[in-house]
Design an enzyme around this catalytic site. Structure first.
Site, PDB file in Angstrom:
ATOM      1  N   SER A 188       0.827  -1.214   0.000  1.00 41.09           N
ATOM      2  CA  SER A 188       0.000   0.000   0.000  1.00 41.09           C
ATOM      3  C   SER A 188       0.858   1.260   0.000  1.00 41.09           C
ATOM      4  CB  SER A 188      -0.905   0.020   1.235  1.00 41.09           C
ATOM      5  OG  SER A 188      -1.756  -1.100   1.256  1.00 41.09           O
TER       6      SER A 188
HETATM    7  N1  SAH Z   1      -1.079  -4.741   4.256  1.00 32.08           N
HETATM    8  C1  SAH Z   1      -0.434  -5.003   2.982  1.00 32.08           C
HETATM    9  C2  SAH Z   1      -1.341  -4.627   1.822  1.00 32.08           C
HETATM   10  C3  SAH Z   1      -1.314  -5.680   0.770  1.00 32.08           C
HETATM   11  S1  SAH Z   1      -2.552  -5.535  -0.488  1.00 32.08           S
HETATM   12  C4  SAH Z   1       0.913  -4.332   2.897  1.00 32.08           C
HETATM   13  O1  SAH Z   1       1.216  -3.475   3.745  1.00 32.08           O
HETATM   14  O2  SAH Z   1       1.688  -4.658   2.001  1.00 32.08           O
HETATM   15  C5  SAH Z   1      -3.871  -6.518   0.156  1.00 32.08           C
HETATM   16  C6  SAH Z   1      -3.563  -7.948   0.503  1.00 32.08           C
HETATM   17  O3  SAH Z   1      -4.807  -8.572   0.862  1.00 32.08           O
HETATM   18  C7  SAH Z   1      -2.982  -8.788  -0.611  1.00 32.08           C
HETATM   19  O4  SAH Z   1      -1.789  -9.383  -0.179  1.00 32.08           O
HETATM   20  C8  SAH Z   1      -4.049  -9.842  -0.887  1.00 32.08           C
HETATM   21  O5  SAH Z   1      -3.537 -11.111  -1.264  1.00 32.08           O
HETATM   22  C9  SAH Z   1      -4.747  -9.917   0.459  1.00 32.08           C
HETATM   23  N2  SAH Z   1      -6.115 -10.455   0.419  1.00 32.08           N
HETATM   24  C10 SAH Z   1      -7.048 -10.313  -0.544  1.00 32.08           C
HETATM   25  N3  SAH Z   1      -8.185 -10.964  -0.225  1.00 32.08           N
HETATM   26  C11 SAH Z   1      -7.955 -11.553   1.001  1.00 32.08           C
HETATM   27  C12 SAH Z   1      -8.736 -12.362   1.864  1.00 32.08           C
HETATM   28  N4  SAH Z   1      -9.985 -12.731   1.567  1.00 32.08           N
HETATM   29  N5  SAH Z   1      -8.180 -12.776   3.026  1.00 32.08           N
HETATM   30  C13 SAH Z   1      -6.904 -12.419   3.361  1.00 32.08           C
HETATM   31  N6  SAH Z   1      -6.124 -11.657   2.577  1.00 32.08           N
HETATM   32  C14 SAH Z   1      -6.636 -11.226   1.408  1.00 32.08           C
END
Ligand code: SAH
Length: 214
Positions: A65
């Site tokens: 993000s």
């Molecule tokens: N907090 C992260 C943001 C990553 S983007 C950071 O700081 O890098 C969002 C993430 O949510 C992705 O890795 C994606 O695989 C995950 N995601 C999407 N749907 C999900 C679900 N149903 N349960 C858990 N994780 C999920």
């Protein structure tokens, strides 16, 4: 292990300034940005861009993000030392590291196996100790560890999942971006067993919270 140099540290101070200029006031959040080596959470090919206030691709078509977004969500969450915090979407682990810096007991769920494995290893290498990293479906939360003081969803949710509402303590706060193409940052404060107070903030853009099809 790749390096963290004085040059990286200098760039982080600038990044914290950029985020502060965009309106973030919480010193603890700004300090976390100054401290966490964001470049190590990214693929080495993007390393030169790590201290720009932008989202970047990580593995499995996901993104780390934007720092401002991480800071905004974390500021709204109002984490206190020792809080039980549930994060949905571990991804690169950057937000997890921010929560650890704030002294939270962090529980985080990731549904992409590749990211789950790699981030689990990486966070322990770099010295961050979340309480529990789970491979699974964030829509379901972690009922075995509930209730949580704080819940943070870091992917765009088409709706607010009921299991997450029920796993929030009374007096607790959940921050979740709600919407399909763009998302409205939404704060839900649990006032009682049945009442939640909703506050909406601006528009953000996240990768989608995906249903579990495994
Ligand atoms: N907090 C992260 C943001 C990553 S983007 C950071 O700081 O890098 C969002 C993430 O949510 C992705 O890795 C994606 O695989 C995950 N995601 C999407 N749907 C999900 C679900 N149903 N349960 C858990 N994780 C999920």
């Amino acid at each position: 292990m790749r390096k963290d140099t004085l040059k990286h540290q200098g760039k982080r101070l600038q990044l914290a300034k950029v985020v502060e200029d965009k309106g973030i006031r919480d010193e603890k959040v700004l300090d976390a940005i100054k401290k966490i080596p964001r470049h190590l959470f990214m693929d080495s090919s993007f390393e030169d861009h790590a201290y720009q206030d932008k989202a970047f691709p990580i593995a499995a078509d996901q993104t780390i993000s934007q720092p401002y977004t991480v800071a905004f969500q974390t500021e709204v969450l109002q984490v206190k030392k020792g809080d039980m915090v549930l994060e949905i979407g571990t991804g690169s682990g950057y937000q997890t590291a921010v929560l650890c810096e704030l002294g939270a007991k962090v529980y985080s769920i990731e549904r992409q196996l590749e990211l789950f494995k790699r981030t689990k290893l990486f966070l322990s290498k770099i010295g961050y100790r979340p309480r529990y990293l789970a491979f699974g479906d964030g829509y379901k939360g972690l009922p075995d560890y509930a209730p949580f003081d704080r819940i943070i969803v870091t992917a765009g949710a088409p709706f607010v999942p009921n299991p997450l509402l029920s796993q929030l303590k009374i007096g607790g706060r959940m921050v979740i971006p709600v919407g399909k193409d763009t998302q409205i940052m939404t704060l839900l404060e649990r006032k009682s067993e049945t009442e939640f107070e909703k506050t909406e903030f601006g528009n953000f853009r996240f990768v989608p919270l995906l249903e579990d099809r495994n």
